[in-house]
Design a protein around this motif. Structure first.
Motif, short mmCIF file in Angstrom:
data_model
loop_
_atom_site.label_atom_id
_atom_site.label_comp_id
_atom_site.label_asym_id
_atom_site.label_seq_id
_atom_site.Cartn_x
_atom_site.Cartn_y
_atom_site.Cartn_z
N LEU A 78 -26.83 -9.34 59.01
CA LEU A 78 -25.80 -8.52 58.37
C LEU A 78 -24.48 -8.57 59.14
O LEU A 78 -23.40 -8.61 58.53
N ASP A 79 -24.55 -8.61 60.46
CA ASP A 79 -23.35 -8.73 61.27
C ASP A 79 -22.63 -10.05 60.99
O ASP A 79 -21.41 -10.09 60.81
N GLY A 107 -40.61 -0.88 57.98
CA GLY A 107 -41.01 0.42 57.46
C GLY A 107 -39.78 1.26 57.16
O GLY A 107 -38.65 0.86 57.44
N GLN A 108 -40.02 2.44 56.65
CA GLN A 108 -38.92 3.34 56.31
C GLN A 108 -38.10 3.70 57.55
O GLN A 108 -36.88 3.78 57.49
N ASN A 109 -38.77 3.91 58.67
CA ASN A 109 -38.05 4.25 59.91
C ASN A 109 -37.13 3.12 60.35
O ASN A 109 -35.99 3.37 60.76
N GLU A 110 -37.61 1.88 60.29
CA GLU A 110 -36.78 0.74 60.68
C GLU A 110 -35.58 0.59 59.76
O GLU A 110 -34.47 0.31 60.20
N LEU A 111 -35.81 0.78 58.45
CA LEU A 111 -34.70 0.66 57.49
C LEU A 111 -33.64 1.74 57.73
O LEU A 111 -32.45 1.47 57.65
N GLN A 112 -34.09 2.95 58.05
CA GLN A 112 -33.13 4.02 58.36
C GLN A 112 -32.39 3.72 59.66
O GLN A 112 -31.20 3.99 59.78
N GLN A 113 -33.10 3.16 60.62
CA GLN A 113 -32.47 2.80 61.89
C GLN A 113 -31.41 1.72 61.67
O GLN A 113 -30.31 1.80 62.22
N ILE A 114 -31.74 0.71 60.87
CA ILE A 114 -30.77 -0.34 60.54
C ILE A 114 -29.54 0.26 59.88
O ILE A 114 -28.40 -0.02 60.26
N HIS A 115 -29.78 1.11 58.90
CA HIS A 115 -28.68 1.74 58.16
C HIS A 115 -27.77 2.53 59.09
O HIS A 115 -26.53 2.48 58.97
N ALA A 116 -28.35 3.24 60.05
CA ALA A 116 -27.56 4.06 60.98
C ALA A 116 -26.76 3.20 61.96
O ALA A 116 -25.69 3.62 62.40
N MET A 117 -27.24 2.02 62.28
CA MET A 117 -26.57 1.17 63.28
C MET A 117 -25.46 0.30 62.69
O MET A 117 -24.72 -0.34 63.44
N SER A 119 -22.02 -0.89 60.65
CA SER A 119 -20.65 -0.45 60.38
C SER A 119 -20.54 -0.15 58.88
O SER A 119 -21.39 -0.57 58.10
N PRO A 120 -19.51 0.55 58.46
CA PRO A 120 -19.38 0.87 57.02
C PRO A 120 -19.38 -0.38 56.12
O PRO A 120 -19.99 -0.38 55.05
N GLY A 121 -18.72 -1.45 56.56
CA GLY A 121 -18.69 -2.67 55.75
C GLY A 121 -20.06 -3.32 55.65
O GLY A 121 -20.49 -3.78 54.59
N ALA A 122 -20.77 -3.36 56.77
CA ALA A 122 -22.11 -3.95 56.78
C ALA A 122 -23.09 -3.07 56.03
O ALA A 122 -24.06 -3.57 55.45
N ARG A 123 -22.84 -1.77 56.02
CA ARG A 123 -23.71 -0.84 55.28
C ARG A 123 -23.68 -1.17 53.78
O ARG A 123 -24.71 -1.15 53.11
N VAL A 124 -22.49 -1.48 53.28
CA VAL A 124 -22.37 -1.87 51.86
C VAL A 124 -23.12 -3.17 51.61
O VAL A 124 -23.84 -3.31 50.61
N LEU A 125 -22.98 -4.14 52.53
CA LEU A 125 -23.72 -5.40 52.40
C LEU A 125 -25.23 -5.14 52.38
O LEU A 125 -25.96 -5.73 51.59
N GLN A 127 -26.81 -2.36 51.53
CA GLN A 127 -27.20 -1.69 50.28
C GLN A 127 -27.31 -2.70 49.14
O GLN A 127 -28.25 -2.66 48.35
N ASN A 128 -26.37 -3.63 49.07
CA ASN A 128 -26.44 -4.67 48.04
C ASN A 128 -27.64 -5.59 48.27
O ASN A 128 -28.33 -5.96 47.31
#
Length: 143
Positions: A78-79, A107-117, A119-125, A127-128
């Motif tokens: 993603l980076d 797992g759900q925990n890893e996905l939440q961890q990824i989402h939290a780490m 940046s806003p631009g990468a977060r959109v990527l 989610q898509n």
């Protein structure tokens, strides 16, 4: 290993763009040679991306061994996608099955961890990417 391979693919696509830009500076016959060379390089890069995707799929098959590295691999991907949005679509689509396999073992925990780490631009990527994963890769139990 994953980081080096992804960065190598990135440098290769940048080299391909350089070859394409050089082709406009030469005569017609030389331009054809550069075009053929560029096409061969592009084909090799796509094949390497496909092999990398298969490597990720193989690693994902070993869920217990690879699950602790899956989040890191996704963060790297993603980076690179965020910082280099001009990757050719063929390279991106060749890697996608492996990326989806990597998401699948998180797992759900890893996905939440990824989402939290991210940046806003990468977060959109992300989610898509995750919506594409749910739409085209993950079995939902519906026919």
């Amino acid at each position: 290993c994953v980081e080096r391979y992804l960065k190598w693919l990135l440098r290769s696509t940048q080299h391909l763009d350089f070859l394409k830009s050089r082709s406009t500076l030469h005569s017609h016959t030389h331009e054809q040679e550069i075009s053929q060379s560029t096409e061969r390089v592009h084909t090799a890069i796509v094949e390497c991306a496909r092999n990398f995707g298969r490597l990720l799929e193989t690693m994902a098959a070993e869920r217990k061994l690879f699950s602790k590295y899956a989040a890191h691999a996704l963060l790297l991907y993603l980076d690179l996608m965020e910082n280099n949005p001009d990757w050719p679509a063929t390279v991106h689509s060749a890697i996608l099955p492996g990326i989806f396999s990597t998401i699948d073992i998180c797992g759900q925990n890893e996905l939440q961890q990824i989402h939290a780490m991210l940046s806003p631009g990468a977060r959109v990527l992300f989610q898509n990417l995750f919506s594409d994963y749910r739409r085209s890769f993950k079995y939902q139990g519906e026919a």
